[in-house]
Design an enzyme around this catalytic site. Structure first.
Site, PDB file in Angstrom:
ATOM      1  N   GLU A  22      56.034  67.995  34.211  1.00 14.40           N
ATOM      2  CA  GLU A  22      57.347  67.503  33.666  1.00 14.40           C
ATOM      3  C   GLU A  22      58.443  68.538  33.834  1.00 14.40           C
ATOM      4  O   GLU A  22      59.459  68.056  33.868  1.00 14.40           O
ATOM      5  CB  GLU A  22      57.004  67.492  31.885  1.00 14.40           C
ATOM      6  CG  GLU A  22      57.920  66.690  31.313  1.00 14.40           C
ATOM      7  CD  GLU A  22      57.512  66.259  29.710  1.00 14.40           C
ATOM      8  OE1 GLU A  22      57.116  65.285  29.530  1.00 14.40           O
ATOM      9  OE2 GLU A  22      57.796  67.056  28.911  1.00 14.40           O
ATOM     10  N   LYS A  70      60.456  54.489  28.117  1.00 13.66           N
ATOM     11  CA  LYS A  70      60.561  54.082  26.454  1.00 13.66           C
ATOM     12  C   LYS A  70      61.816  53.000  26.111  1.00 13.66           C
ATOM     13  O   LYS A  70      61.287  52.372  25.300  1.00 13.66           O
ATOM     14  CB  LYS A  70      61.191  55.663  25.824  1.00 13.66           C
ATOM     15  CG  LYS A  70      60.167  56.789  25.904  1.00 13.66           C
ATOM     16  CD  LYS A  70      60.927  57.755  25.015  1.00 13.66           C
ATOM     17  CE  LYS A  70      60.230  58.885  25.061  1.00 13.66           C
ATOM     18  NZ  LYS A  70      60.946  60.287  24.465  1.00 13.66           N
ATOM     19  N   HIS A  84      30.139  70.177  40.134  1.00 12.87           N
ATOM     20  CA  HIS A  84      29.334  68.955  40.152  1.00 12.87           C
ATOM     21  C   HIS A  84      30.057  67.784  40.211  1.00 12.87           C
ATOM     22  O   HIS A  84      29.520  66.802  39.780  1.00 12.87           O
ATOM     23  CB  HIS A  84      28.196  69.247  39.028  1.00 12.87           C
ATOM     24  CG  HIS A  84      27.361  70.297  39.132  1.00 12.87           C
ATOM     25  ND1 HIS A  84      26.321  70.326  40.026  1.00 12.87           N
ATOM     26  CD2 HIS A  84      27.311  71.405  38.593  1.00 12.87           C
ATOM     27  CE1 HIS A  84      25.625  71.409  39.884  1.00 12.87           C
ATOM     28  NE2 HIS A  84      26.269  72.355  38.968  1.00 12.87           N
TER      29      HIS A  84
END
Length: 543
Positions: free
Chosen positions: A353, A512, A384
């Site tokens: 960000e 938004k 793994h």
């Protein structure tokens, strides 16, 4: 801060030439040709031992990167950063999360006013409130002591606190701390379904007290609470961290239970403020203060240490070397501690960000790579899962290995097994395994030459994969504070060199705005002014 396109500097041009000279060199040869290489590329500072010798760099590389920092006026930028200048120019704000952990006698001015006394007042309030909740002095509406804390926030109001409380779980007291962030209703109801409203305290963390996700979740939780308690008892069970006093009071929260925030602290760097109230409640205020002390020590190291021995500077410059010259697009962060499970995701927000920008400080599109993609999981789990790609894939992925000399439960058997893997992975990534070594290994296992010829290519590791080894004495609140601040300052250095603004986040705004529009359309049953794909998806959802 001076706005300098790094690609126009003399150092950048020399680094481009230098890259062409050494890009095919193998680190094995670098070690073989210099028995003191590890000493030359290691920094030991307090309880941190950072070995960056397993990088595709030489002393010339380091000198040129330091020259780049000088030409970009990094030292002046650091002074501006700590001095309270409005380096977040798109919002005309200082960037002073460092003031939250400064010494109480420090003088750090914003608009000609020393902000440190106010910070100290808020810290005292955090201390007193935390102590009263932890020891049971402050009780719920039926007179019972609190047993559970629920932090309601999103982004920086969630990621930092949840990461630190999990990282320092060993130091937790009896309080159970929960986090609600996503506006997903299932997430909210799953969190509160087994809680007792009589003994649950809610922390609503929102600077503006208008964040859609946080307010929706807080409203749902309040409705749940009011099924068991009258409205007047909201004030005993809800606390706010916000600047919007009127909105908070309208919600029903007592003014004495409001903790302030400041606009000179960005959300993703706010865990050191009252946003970290959940941390203080979880581990106790003394440990919270130790966390801040650790960060302050890293601040001092960053400010005062020569760039040659400066941890944030060196790690940032090496990252730039890979990002801009080797064209590496991602970095992995692998903590060899399950406690630090959330640390890579915290860094994702902090780094991506901050430095995920394509416009420079002059308002021009950049013509070079900026922010790195950050990812990772704890070791040994990650070995793994995705280490196959790091070892034998086609992408160059510089990796930070974070480990601790001493375990918290002092289980030496487990610790030795964990750390054997920690050291082995960096060595394997460095050296790899040649075809000759593979053949010898298979012959020792009685494989026929035909079998060896069939599978040997698949078992070769090229090596030459870069790593930083960050080895810390022990996971404590103080060392955790140092580690977080190390990466905070690495972000700053990168932003200075890349000539971008690291402390705004305009990229989150458009989504938004569109979400609010679509939410209204769910009620009106209209799907106008969308592209054909979105329109079709909305119709399917609403059908």
């Amino acid at each position: 801060m001076k706005n300098i396109n790094p690609t126009t500097t003399k150092a950048w041009k020399e680094l481009e030439d230098h890259y062409k000279e050494i890009k095919n060199e193998h680190m094995k040869d670098m070690f073989n040709n210099d028995e003191k290489r590890s000493e030359k590329f290691t920094i030991q500072w307090e309880d941190f031992y950072v070995d960056y010798s397993k990088n595709r760099i030489t002393e010339d590389t380091r000198a040129l990167l330091l020259q780049l920092a000088e030409e970009c006026h990094l030292k002046d930028a650091i002074n501006s950063y700590f001095g309270g200048e409005a380096i977040n120019q798109t919002e005309n704000r200082p960037v002073l999360h460092t003031a939250l952990r400064a010494n109480k006698d420090a003088d750090i001015k914003v608009s000609n006013k020393n902000v440190v006394p106010e910070v100290q007042e808020v810290k005292a309030k955090i201390r007193d409130f935390s102590n009263d909740i932890i020891d049971g002095t402050q009780k719920g509406y039926t007179g019972k002591a609190f047993t559970d804390i629920v932090n309601i926030g999103i982004g920086g109001s969630d990621l930092g606190p949840v990461m630190v409380t999990e990282s320092l779980e060993f130091y937790k007291n009896h309080l159970k701390v929960h986090f609600i962030s996503n506006v997903d209703g299932d997430h909210v109801h799953e969190t509160i379904k087994d809680l007792n409203p009589e003994t649950t305290l809610f922390l609503i963390v929102s600077k503006t007290f208008t964040t859609m996700e946080t307010l929706s979740n807080a409203t749902t939780v309040r409705e749940w609470f009011l099924k068991s308690a009258p409205q007047k008892e909201v004030s005993k069970h809800f606390v706010a961290v916000s600047t919007n006093l009127q909105q908070v009071e309208d919600f029903g929260i007592d003014v004495k239970n409001i903790f302030p925030m400041w606009d000179w602290v960005g959300g993703r760097f706010s865990l050191w403020s009252a946003v970290g109230l959940s941390i203080s409640l979880a581990i106790g205020y003394e440990n919270f203060e130790s966390l801040l002390d650790g960060a302050r020590k890293m601040d001092d190291h960053f400010k005062e240490t020569s760039f040659e021995e400066n941890l944030p500077v060196q790690l940032a410059l090496i990252s730039i070397w890979y990002n801009n010259f080797f064209k590496a697009e991602s970095e992995a962060v692998i903590p060899y501690s399950q406690y630090l499970d959330k640390f890579p995701s915290y860094l994702q927000q902090a780094i991506m960000e901050s430095n995920g920008k394509s416009v420079d400080r002059n308002g021009e599109k950049v013509d070079y790579q900026t922010g790195t993609i950050i990812w990772g999981e704890p070791g040994t789990n990650s070995q793994h899962a995705f280490f196959q790609l790091i070892h034998q894939g086609t992408k160059l992925i510089p990796t930070d290995f974070i480990g601790f000399k001493h375990s918290l439960f002092e289980d030496k058997d487990h610790q030795d097994k964990l750390m054997a893997n920690y050291f082995a992975q960096t060595e394997a990534l460095l050296n790899g395994k040649t075809e000759q070594e593979v053949e010898g290994e298979l012959k020792s296992k009685a494989f026929s030459q035909e079998e060896i010829d069939r599978i040997k290519a698949f078992k070769v590791f090229e090596g030459n994969n870069p790593t930083n080894t960050i080895l810390i004495e022990k996971l404590t609140p103080e060392s955790m504070g140092k580690l977080i601040a190390l990466y905070e300052h690495k972000i700053f250095v990168q932003g200075v060199i890349w000539n971008i603004f690291s402390y705004d986040q305009w990229g989150v705004e458009l989504g938004k705005q569109l979400a609010n529009k679509i939410l209204a359309e769910f009620s009106s049953k209209t799907t106008d002014n969308h592209d054909s794909s979105t329109k079709k998806l909305l119709k399917f959802y609403m059908s």
